[in-house]
Design a protein around this motif. Structure first.
Motif, PDB file in Angstrom:
ATOM      1  N   VAL A   1      58.287  46.644  95.858  1.00  0.00           N
ATOM      2  CA  VAL A   1      58.848  45.407  96.383  1.00  0.00           C
ATOM      3  C   VAL A   1      57.923  44.233  96.079  1.00  0.00           C
ATOM      4  CG1 VAL A   1      59.410  44.163  98.504  1.00  0.00           C
ATOM      5  CG2 VAL A   1      60.239  46.494  98.170  1.00  0.00           C
TER       6      VAL A   1
ATOM      7  N   VAL B   1      64.142  39.818  96.757  1.00  0.00           N
ATOM      8  CA  VAL B   1      64.047  41.093  97.482  1.00  0.00           C
ATOM      9  C   VAL B   1      64.523  40.970  98.928  1.00  0.00           C
ATOM     10  CG1 VAL B   1      62.199  42.012  96.048  1.00  0.00           C
ATOM     11  CG2 VAL B   1      61.624  40.611  98.033  1.00  0.00           C
TER      12      VAL B   1
ATOM     13  N   ARG C   1      67.221  40.094  99.851  1.00  0.00           N
ATOM     14  CA  ARG C   1      68.630  40.482  99.894  1.00  0.00           C
ATOM     15  C   ARG C   1      68.810  41.997  99.956  1.00  0.00           C
ATOM     16  NH1 ARG C   1      71.317  37.139  95.019  1.00  0.00           N
ATOM     17  NH2 ARG C   1      73.242  37.859  96.018  1.00  0.00           N
ATOM     18  N   LEU C   2      67.727  42.729  99.782  1.00  0.00           N
ATOM     19  CA  LEU C   2      67.801  44.186  99.825  1.00  0.00           C
ATOM     20  C   LEU C   2      67.879  44.672 101.265  1.00  0.00           C
ATOM     21  CD1 LEU C   2      65.139  45.062  97.098  1.00  0.00           C
ATOM     22  CD2 LEU C   2      67.625  45.378  96.917  1.00  0.00           C
ATOM     23  N   ARG C   3      68.835  45.553 101.544  1.00  0.00           N
ATOM     24  CA  ARG C   3      68.998  46.118 102.874  1.00  0.00           C
ATOM     25  C   ARG C   3      68.391  47.521 102.928  1.00  0.00           C
ATOM     26  NH1 ARG C   3      74.047  44.061 101.512  1.00  0.00           N
ATOM     27  NH2 ARG C   3      74.895  46.181 101.249  1.00  0.00           N
TER      28      ARG C   3
ATOM     29  N   HIS D   1      70.007  50.140 100.831  1.00  0.00           N
ATOM     30  CA  HIS D   1      69.727  50.073  99.395  1.00  0.00           C
ATOM     31  C   HIS D   1      68.545  50.983  99.047  1.00  0.00           C
ATOM     32  CE1 HIS D   1      71.760  45.872  99.230  1.00  0.00           C
ATOM     33  NE2 HIS D   1      72.587  46.793  98.791  1.00  0.00           N
ATOM     34  N   PHE D   2      67.464  50.837  99.818  1.00  0.00           N
ATOM     35  CA  PHE D   2      66.279  51.662  99.554  1.00  0.00           C
ATOM     36  C   PHE D   2      66.586  53.141  99.753  1.00  0.00           C
ATOM     37  CE2 PHE D   2      64.434  47.531 100.454  1.00  0.00           C
ATOM     38  CZ  PHE D   2      63.399  47.446  99.530  1.00  0.00           C
TER      39      PHE D   2
ATOM     40  N   LEU E   1      66.506  48.668  91.989  1.00  0.00           N
ATOM     41  CA  LEU E   1      66.372  47.741  93.113  1.00  0.00           C
ATOM     42  C   LEU E   1      66.557  46.301  92.657  1.00  0.00           C
ATOM     43  CD1 LEU E   1      63.374  49.272  95.107  1.00  0.00           C
ATOM     44  CD2 LEU E   1      65.779  49.219  95.789  1.00  0.00           C
ATOM     45  N   ARG E   2      66.073  46.001  91.453  1.00  0.00           N
ATOM     46  CA  ARG E   2      66.274  44.657  90.905  1.00  0.00           C
ATOM     47  C   ARG E   2      67.774  44.369  90.768  1.00  0.00           C
ATOM     48  NH1 ARG E   2      63.147  41.419  87.333  1.00  0.00           N
ATOM     49  NH2 ARG E   2      61.617  43.118  87.241  1.00  0.00           N
TER      50      ARG E   2
ATOM     51  N   LEU F   1      70.214  45.729  92.428  1.00  0.00           N
ATOM     52  CA  LEU F   1      70.812  45.628  93.759  1.00  0.00           C
ATOM     53  C   LEU F   1      70.488  44.289  94.413  1.00  0.00           C
ATOM     54  CD1 LEU F   1      70.157  49.237  95.099  1.00  0.00           C
ATOM     55  CD2 LEU F   1      72.396  48.199  94.678  1.00  0.00           C
ATOM     56  N   ALA F   2      69.278  43.793  94.182  1.00  0.00           N
ATOM     57  CA  ALA F   2      68.899  42.500  94.752  1.00  0.00           C
ATOM     58  C   ALA F   2      69.732  41.381  94.140  1.00  0.00           C
ATOM     59  CB  ALA F   2      67.417  42.236  94.534  1.00  0.00           C
TER      60      ALA F   2
ATOM     61  N   PRO G   1      73.959  42.601  95.696  1.00  0.00           N
ATOM     62  CA  PRO G   1      73.879  43.550  96.813  1.00  0.00           C
ATOM     63  C   PRO G   1      75.177  44.286  97.102  1.00  0.00           C
ATOM     64  CG  PRO G   1      72.906  41.423  97.401  1.00  0.00           C
ATOM     65  CD  PRO G   1      73.656  41.229  96.130  1.00  0.00           C
TER      66      PRO G   1
END
Length: 618
Positions: free
Chosen positions: A496, A506, A508-510, A513-514, A535-536, A538-539, A542
């Protein structure tokens, strides 16, 4: 600045820690506690606030001074804003979740809860509450925390409603946002047991750790504020408000000690000189033909002679702050832009002849100073009166007051210290009996660090980052789902951090997501090398699922046969190097193989297959 002997100076300090709680609803209504952007507002409410008398018929001095500045307050309302927040409906009962969290915090502070929570009103007329007061209730008293320099007592802990968020100042007044108003907030006040800047920081860090250990406090800028009360033996109690950063507390204490030491010395010299403050006088005519743009544009110029003050108004008491700055702070509170004084003149377009004429006009000689304000006549007269009052206090030494903490460790005048007259009972909310017997003590963050090291084998530094980090619950949920602890910890912290440095949004990541991305790795559907790229994705969007993000990033997992085929091709292309270097070619070829697979295969699998292929070729 050289370090002082704080024991010799008689330093006494205490803390007030204000921490927002992370609850589903606000303290006296059912509105959500999420922050909103000002542009999301759907309406505005306007208020004019005035001080009221307490139950004893008294008016608080701080509230009275605040009310002298006539201002309009506008409040931004949202689609979630209710009548309680607008002060058009009585408050509801105290939120039970907030009470439970407060009792948990009291237990961590080793404090004794009161039998019942009685809500009080605290007069606030700076516009930060639509009602003109803040609701507050005592929860516990007589606690204690440990610091390296000894124990620090906890005088009390209160549960309060957070104030409205300040958005901007306008010509008419101030604009506030109602999204923050009413968020549950605990205020923890220590006894004046702190004797050094380092102990102040240590105590604040300890309290902060205990608060975060509950898992029910908000995180981020503005969600926790530290106020520091500081005095020295020859000084006075000064409340320094709004210290946002824990790392600034020791500097704030040091600089306040310096300020008080300097003011004590200035006061001593003023008394030796027989200094006094004269009566304000209109000196507009002195500057009738001035070349100073600021002075020339004003309707009136009003000055006050400071007899015996020459050379001391310009004396530095904190970095880039002088006694003159203190006088200017009071003028600004009265609506002026600031002051001029003879310790800094001639300057700013004011000539030497004008300074001489100014001294003559107010009856000051070379041993005296003169302060002046150029503004509209009402503002100039009000501001000079405030300057004169502060100058008289300088002769005595250090005045008791409330000051605002600046980012550089210095401070600025805000208002007089509030008194007991601003508190009176809240009649709209009934008392709430408190029962602490069912409160469970949470695992402290320090204990989590030790457990992560012992149970999961994490590096102590990484363990501390995870335990104290925002995504600690996500890490624990992932490990509980069977994800490798080192992978989970590295993802929520190191990965992160790397993405944030690359300006990936980041925030915006929930949590899901992780957890979903780590589940893909655990199932073998995503190489751990591809976690950052997924993750990128998804950010940036989302709405995608983790699997869709992996597919979009071209990182869907590959089976072992494809890995072997790709690695064999890499070895074949570099056949001469392999025959010449053998296993010495491994590092170079490993990078090429991973690049060819574009993060779709686990590095350990690729490593194993590559070693096999090199041995065959060698």
């Amino acid at each position: 600045m050289s370090e002082y002997d704080y024991e010799d100076l008689g330093l006494v300090a205490g803390l007030e820690i204000h921490q927002q709680l992370d609850t589903a609803a606000k303290l006296f209504c059912n509105c959500p506690t999420e922050r909103r952007e000002p542009e999301e507002a759907v309406r505005t409410v306007t208020r004019y606030l005035h001080p009221t008398r307490s139950e004893l018929g008294e008016i608080d001095e701080a509230a009275l001074e605040e009310s002298r500045v006539d201002r309009e307050f506008q409040y931004l309302g949202y689609d979630t804003t209710c009548l309680v927040e607008e002060d058009d409906e009585p408050p509801h009962r105290v939120d039970e979740e907030a009470l439970d969290v407060a009792l948990e915090i009291a237990q961590l502070l080793d404090a004794t809860p009161v039998d019942a929570a009685h809500v009080m009103r605290k007069i606030v007329v700076d516009g930060s509450n639509t009602s003109g007061f803040q609701r507050s209730t005592l929860i516990a008293t007589d606690g204690e925390i440990e610091t390296e320099e000894g124990p620090v007592g906890i005088a009390d802990m209160l549960l309060e409603e957070e104030s409205a968020g300040r958005i901007e100042e306008t010509e008419a007044g101030v604009v506030y946002s109602l999204d923050r108003l009413g968020i549950p907030l605990v205020e923890i006040g220590t006894e004046p047991d702190i004797r050094s800047p380092e102990q102040a920081r240590d105590a604040a860090a300890r309290i902060g750790m205990l608060l975060r250990s509950t898992g029910h406090v908000k995180r981020g800028l503005g969600t926790i504020r530290q106020d520091v009360n500081v005095s020295i033996a020859e000084g006075a109690r000064v409340e320094l408000k709004g210290v946002q950063n824990l790392d600034d507390i020791d500097d704030i204490v040091r600089e306040e000690v310096r300020r008080q030491v300097e003011l004590v010395e200035i006061g001593r010299e003023l008394r030796e000189r027989g200094a006094s403050v004269g009566e304000p006088r209109d000196v507009t005519e002195v500057f009738a033909d001035t070349d100073s743009g600021v002075v020339a544009s004003a309707d009136a110029v009003v000055a006050v002679p400071l007899f015996g003050f020459d050379g001391l108004v310009g004396r530095e008491i904190q970095p880039d702050r002088r006694l003159g700055t203190e006088l200017s702070d009071h003028a600004k509170r009265a609506g002026a832009g600031g002051i001029f004084h003879t310790d800094e003149l001639p300057a700013y377009g004011v000539t030497e002849d004008e300074v001489a004429a100014l001294r003559e006009a107010v009856g000051a000689d070379e041993t005296d100073a003169v302060a002046l304000v150029a503004a509209s006549r009402p503002v100039a007269e009000r501001a000079v009166d405030a300057v004169a009052e502060r100058a008289r206090a300088a002769v005595e030494g250090v005045p008791e007051e409330t000051r605002g903490a600046n980012a550089d460790g210095t401070s600025r005048y805000l208002r007089p210290l509030p008194g007991a007259a601003r508190m009176y009972p809240e009649t709209d909310v009934p008392p709430v009996p408190l029962d602490p017997t069912e409160v469970e003590t949470p695992e402290l963050l320090t204990e989590k660090v030790d457990r992560y090291v012992a149970e999961y084998g994490l590096d102590p530094g990484l363990a501390e980052q995870v335990a104290y980090g925002r995504r600690m619950p996500t890490f624990e949920a992932a490990v509980e789902d069977g994800v490798d602890a080192t992978l989970a910890a590295g993802t929520v912290e190191s990965t992160v951090t790397e993405l944030r440095r690359d300006d990936v949004p980041v925030e915006r990541l929930r949590d899901e997501h992780f957890l979903d991305v780590l589940a893909l790795v655990d199932a073998g559907d995503l190489a751990k090398e591809g976690v950052g790229d997924v993750l990128r994705a998804l950010a940036e969007d989302p709405t995608l699922t983790a699997a869709e993000a992996a597919e979009e990033a071209g990182l869907a997992g590959v089976d072992e046969s494809e890995v072997r085929e790709t690695v064999a091709e890499v070895v074949e292309r570099n056949g001469e190097q392999v025959e010449a270097e053998g296993m010495g070619a491994f590092s170079a070829l490993m990078g090429e193989a991973m690049g060819a697979l574009r993060g779709r295969a686990d590095g350990e699998v690729v490593s194993t297959v590559l070693r096999e292929e090199i041995r065959k070729r060698a």
